[in-house]
Structures are given as structure tokens and as C-alpha cells.
Design a protein around this motif. Structure first.
Motif, PDB file in Angstrom:
ATOM      1  N   VAL A 290     -34.271  -3.661  -8.934  1.00  0.00           N
ATOM      2  CA  VAL A 290     -34.252  -2.349  -8.273  1.00  0.00           C
ATOM      3  C   VAL A 290     -33.996  -1.253  -9.306  1.00  0.00           C
ATOM      4  CG1 VAL A 290     -32.982  -0.878  -6.645  1.00  0.00           C
ATOM      5  CG2 VAL A 290     -33.604  -3.211  -5.988  1.00  0.00           C
ATOM      6  N   ALA A 291     -33.019  -1.459 -10.180  1.00  0.00           N
ATOM      7  CA  ALA A 291     -32.691  -0.457 -11.197  1.00  0.00           C
ATOM      8  C   ALA A 291     -33.856  -0.232 -12.152  1.00  0.00           C
ATOM      9  CB  ALA A 291     -31.443  -0.884 -11.974  1.00  0.00           C
ATOM     10  N   ARG A 292     -34.560  -1.290 -12.476  1.00  0.00           N
ATOM     11  CA  ARG A 292     -35.642  -1.206 -13.447  1.00  0.00           C
ATOM     12  C   ARG A 292     -36.948  -0.674 -12.843  1.00  0.00           C
ATOM     13  NH1 ARG A 292     -36.755  -6.499 -16.832  1.00  0.00           N
ATOM     14  NH2 ARG A 292     -34.657  -6.009 -17.537  1.00  0.00           N
ATOM     15  N   ARG A 293     -37.240  -1.017 -11.604  1.00  0.00           N
ATOM     16  CA  ARG A 293     -38.569  -0.759 -11.034  1.00  0.00           C
ATOM     17  C   ARG A 293     -38.629   0.296  -9.944  1.00  0.00           C
ATOM     18  NH1 ARG A 293     -42.102  -3.610 -14.281  1.00  0.00           N
ATOM     19  NH2 ARG A 293     -41.159  -5.609 -14.790  1.00  0.00           N
ATOM     20  N   PHE A 294     -37.520   0.617  -9.308  1.00  0.00           N
ATOM     21  CA  PHE A 294     -37.541   1.495  -8.143  1.00  0.00           C
ATOM     22  C   PHE A 294     -37.170   2.912  -8.549  1.00  0.00           C
ATOM     23  CE2 PHE A 294     -35.732   3.256  -4.194  1.00  0.00           C
ATOM     24  CZ  PHE A 294     -36.787   3.005  -3.337  1.00  0.00           C
ATOM     25  N   GLN A 295     -37.996   3.852  -8.190  1.00  0.00           N
ATOM     26  CA  GLN A 295     -37.715   5.261  -8.456  1.00  0.00           C
ATOM     27  C   GLN A 295     -37.061   5.867  -7.222  1.00  0.00           C
ATOM     28  OE1 GLN A 295     -38.352   6.771 -11.432  1.00  0.00           O
ATOM     29  NE2 GLN A 295     -39.045   4.787 -12.158  1.00  0.00           N
ATOM     30  N   GLY A 296     -35.990   6.591  -7.396  1.00  0.00           N
ATOM     31  CA  GLY A 296     -35.321   7.209  -6.267  1.00  0.00           C
ATOM     32  C   GLY A 296     -34.114   6.405  -5.838  1.00  0.00           C
ATOM     33  N   ALA A 297     -33.656   6.668  -4.626  1.00  0.00           N
ATOM     34  CA  ALA A 297     -32.456   6.016  -4.116  1.00  0.00           C
ATOM     35  C   ALA A 297     -32.811   5.129  -2.925  1.00  0.00           C
ATOM     36  CB  ALA A 297     -31.440   7.067  -3.690  1.00  0.00           C
TER      37      ALA A 297
ATOM     38  N   LYS B 181     -31.809   4.385   0.502  1.00  0.00           N
ATOM     39  CA  LYS B 181     -31.040   5.233   1.409  1.00  0.00           C
ATOM     40  C   LYS B 181     -30.683   4.528   2.714  1.00  0.00           C
ATOM     41  CE  LYS B 181     -33.302   9.297  -0.415  1.00  0.00           C
ATOM     42  NZ  LYS B 181     -34.203  10.398  -0.146  1.00  0.00           N
ATOM     43  N   PRO B 182     -29.398   4.578   3.074  1.00  0.00           N
ATOM     44  CA  PRO B 182     -28.986   4.075   4.376  1.00  0.00           C
ATOM     45  C   PRO B 182     -29.425   5.052   5.470  1.00  0.00           C
ATOM     46  CG  PRO B 182     -27.097   4.847   3.097  1.00  0.00           C
ATOM     47  CD  PRO B 182     -28.315   5.041   2.253  1.00  0.00           C
ATOM     48  N   PRO B 183     -29.315   4.733   6.708  1.00  0.00           N
ATOM     49  CA  PRO B 183     -28.566   3.619   7.268  1.00  0.00           C
ATOM     50  C   PRO B 183     -29.373   2.319   7.240  1.00  0.00           C
ATOM     51  CG  PRO B 183     -29.462   4.905   9.048  1.00  0.00           C
ATOM     52  CD  PRO B 183     -29.851   5.604   7.755  1.00  0.00           C
ATOM     53  N   PHE B 184     -28.639   1.197   7.226  1.00  0.00           N
ATOM     54  CA  PHE B 184     -29.244  -0.126   7.236  1.00  0.00           C
ATOM     55  C   PHE B 184     -28.781  -0.865   8.487  1.00  0.00           C
ATOM     56  CE2 PHE B 184     -28.397   0.865   2.710  1.00  0.00           C
ATOM     57  CZ  PHE B 184     -29.716   1.026   2.308  1.00  0.00           C
ATOM     58  N   ASN B 185     -29.620  -1.701   8.997  1.00  0.00           N
ATOM     59  CA  ASN B 185     -29.230  -2.567  10.112  1.00  0.00           C
ATOM     60  C   ASN B 185     -28.608  -3.813   9.475  1.00  0.00           C
ATOM     61  OD1 ASN B 185     -29.055  -4.381  12.238  1.00  0.00           O
ATOM     62  ND2 ASN B 185     -30.899  -3.581  13.225  1.00  0.00           N
ATOM     63  N   ASP B 186     -27.321  -3.716   9.159  1.00  0.00           N
ATOM     64  CA  ASP B 186     -26.637  -4.776   8.424  1.00  0.00           C
ATOM     65  C   ASP B 186     -26.686  -6.121   9.133  1.00  0.00           C
ATOM     66  OD1 ASP B 186     -25.876  -3.069   6.319  1.00  0.00           O
ATOM     67  OD2 ASP B 186     -24.084  -2.431   7.399  1.00  0.00           O
ATOM     68  N   SER B 187     -26.491  -6.134  10.439  1.00  0.00           N
ATOM     69  CA  SER B 187     -26.476  -7.415  11.151  1.00  0.00           C
ATOM     70  C   SER B 187     -27.859  -8.068  11.145  1.00  0.00           C
ATOM     71  CB  SER B 187     -25.964  -7.247  12.584  1.00  0.00           C
ATOM     72  OG  SER B 187     -26.808  -6.393  13.322  1.00  0.00           O
ATOM     73  N   ALA B 188     -28.919  -7.287  11.271  1.00  0.00           N
ATOM     74  CA  ALA B 188     -30.276  -7.845  11.230  1.00  0.00           C
ATOM     75  C   ALA B 188     -30.594  -8.353   9.821  1.00  0.00           C
ATOM     76  CB  ALA B 188     -31.296  -6.806  11.666  1.00  0.00           C
ATOM     77  N   ARG B 189     -30.205  -7.599   8.809  1.00  0.00           N
ATOM     78  CA  ARG B 189     -30.453  -8.041   7.437  1.00  0.00           C
ATOM     79  C   ARG B 189     -29.680  -9.320   7.122  1.00  0.00           C
ATOM     80  NH1 ARG B 189     -32.252  -3.932   3.369  1.00  0.00           N
ATOM     81  NH2 ARG B 189     -33.212  -2.313   4.602  1.00  0.00           N
ATOM     82  N   LEU B 190     -28.455  -9.403   7.588  1.00  0.00           N
ATOM     83  CA  LEU B 190     -27.659 -10.596   7.351  1.00  0.00           C
ATOM     84  C   LEU B 190     -28.288 -11.807   8.042  1.00  0.00           C
ATOM     85  CD1 LEU B 190     -25.182 -11.872   6.083  1.00  0.00           C
ATOM     86  CD2 LEU B 190     -23.891 -11.217   8.135  1.00  0.00           C
TER      87      LEU B 190
ATOM     88  N   ARG C  92     -25.108  -7.780   2.802  1.00  0.00           N
ATOM     89  CA  ARG C  92     -24.865  -6.382   2.430  1.00  0.00           C
ATOM     90  C   ARG C  92     -24.587  -6.228   0.933  1.00  0.00           C
ATOM     91  NH1 ARG C  92     -23.990  -1.532   3.442  1.00  0.00           N
ATOM     92  NH2 ARG C  92     -22.287  -0.235   3.987  1.00  0.00           N
ATOM     93  N   SER C  93     -23.998  -7.227   0.322  1.00  0.00           N
ATOM     94  CA  SER C  93     -23.661  -7.129  -1.100  1.00  0.00           C
ATOM     95  C   SER C  93     -24.906  -6.942  -1.969  1.00  0.00           C
ATOM     96  CB  SER C  93     -22.899  -8.379  -1.545  1.00  0.00           C
ATOM     97  OG  SER C  93     -23.666  -9.539  -1.352  1.00  0.00           O
ATOM     98  N   PHE C  94     -26.067  -7.368  -1.492  1.00  0.00           N
ATOM     99  CA  PHE C  94     -27.300  -7.195  -2.273  1.00  0.00           C
ATOM    100  C   PHE C  94     -27.651  -5.715  -2.426  1.00  0.00           C
ATOM    101  CE2 PHE C  94     -28.002 -11.559  -2.269  1.00  0.00           C
ATOM    102  CZ  PHE C  94     -29.212 -11.904  -2.833  1.00  0.00           C
ATOM    103  N   TYR C  95     -27.514  -4.958  -1.374  1.00  0.00           N
ATOM    104  CA  TYR C  95     -27.991  -3.587  -1.413  1.00  0.00           C
ATOM    105  C   TYR C  95     -26.885  -2.526  -1.384  1.00  0.00           C
ATOM    106  CZ  TYR C  95     -27.620  -4.306   3.652  1.00  0.00           C
ATOM    107  OH  TYR C  95     -27.186  -4.621   4.905  1.00  0.00           O
ATOM    108  N   SER C  96     -25.636  -2.929  -1.182  1.00  0.00           N
ATOM    109  CA  SER C  96     -24.565  -1.928  -1.121  1.00  0.00           C
ATOM    110  C   SER C  96     -24.355  -1.215  -2.458  1.00  0.00           C
ATOM    111  CB  SER C  96     -23.262  -2.558  -0.643  1.00  0.00           C
ATOM    112  OG  SER C  96     -22.809  -3.522  -1.556  1.00  0.00           O
ATOM    113  N   GLY C  97     -24.527  -1.893  -3.559  1.00  0.00           N
ATOM    114  CA  GLY C  97     -24.310  -1.278  -4.858  1.00  0.00           C
ATOM    115  C   GLY C  97     -25.440  -0.379  -5.333  1.00  0.00           C
ATOM    116  N   VAL C  98     -26.604  -0.480  -4.688  1.00  0.00           N
ATOM    117  CA  VAL C  98     -27.741   0.338  -5.123  1.00  0.00           C
ATOM    118  C   VAL C  98     -28.082   1.425  -4.119  1.00  0.00           C
ATOM    119  CG1 VAL C  98     -28.773  -1.489  -6.552  1.00  0.00           C
ATOM    120  CG2 VAL C  98     -29.420  -1.282  -4.153  1.00  0.00           C
ATOM    121  N   ALA C  99     -27.382   1.453  -2.994  1.00  0.00           N
ATOM    122  CA  ALA C  99     -27.636   2.489  -1.984  1.00  0.00           C
ATOM    123  C   ALA C  99     -26.852   3.750  -2.330  1.00  0.00           C
ATOM    124  CB  ALA C  99     -27.241   1.981  -0.606  1.00  0.00           C
ATOM    125  N   CYS C 100     -27.408   4.881  -1.955  1.00  0.00           N
ATOM    126  CA  CYS C 100     -26.707   6.149  -2.221  1.00  0.00           C
ATOM    127  C   CYS C 100     -25.847   6.532  -1.058  1.00  0.00           C
ATOM    128  CB  CYS C 100     -27.698   7.254  -2.507  1.00  0.00           C
ATOM    129  SG  CYS C 100     -28.796   7.645  -1.138  1.00  0.00           S
TER     130      CYS C 100
END
Length: 71
Positions: A39-46, A48-57, A63-71
Motif C-alpha cells: 500500500v505504501a509503495r503502490r497506492f497514491q492518496g489515503a 479512507k474510512p469508514p470501514f465495515n470492520d465486522s464484514a471485513r473480519l 482491522r490490523s491490516f488497514y488500521s495503520g494505513v487509514a487516515c
């Protein structure tokens, strides 16, 4: 109809996350760290939440996958 779309998206994300995690493990890498690096290397921009955490889980993407890269 929206429930059907949600179910389809969960299945879609589950398919991708399962294969991504297997790929990372085959490379001897942490899937979470590998994803954040990509994500840091290839994705331009941020990511952005909100995320459907329960559906993603339920799709295998904690959540730990995307919490550190979300703005």
C-alpha cells in the motif's frame, strides 16, 4: 438486494485475502506487513474510512491490516 451485495463482497474479499495471505506466507513474510508495504509503495492518496470492520473480519481481513494505513 443490499444483503446479497454484501454477501457477494464478503466472499470476494475472502477469496482475495486467502490467496494474498498464502502468497505472503510462501514468501516467508508477514501478510500484514507485506500488505502495508505494498500500500505504501503502490497506492497514491489515503485509505479512507469508514470501514465495515465486522464484514471485513468475516472475510478474513482483520482491522490490523488497514488500521495503520487509514487516515
Amino acid at each position: 438486494m443490499l444483503e446479497r451485495i454484501l454477501d457477494d463482497e464478503i466472499a470476494h474479499v475472502r477469496f482475495g485475502s486467502t490467496h494474498f495471505i498464502a502468497l505472503a506466507e510462501s514468501r516467508g513474510e508477514s501478510a500484514e506487513s507485506f500488505w502495508k508495504m505494498l500500500v505504501a509503495r503502490r497506492f497514491q492518496g489515503a485509505v479512507k474510512p469508514p470501514f465495515n470492520d465486522s464484514a471485513r473480519l468475516s472475510a478474513g481481513l482483520p482491522r490490523s491490516f488497514y488500521s495503520g494505513v487509514a487516515c
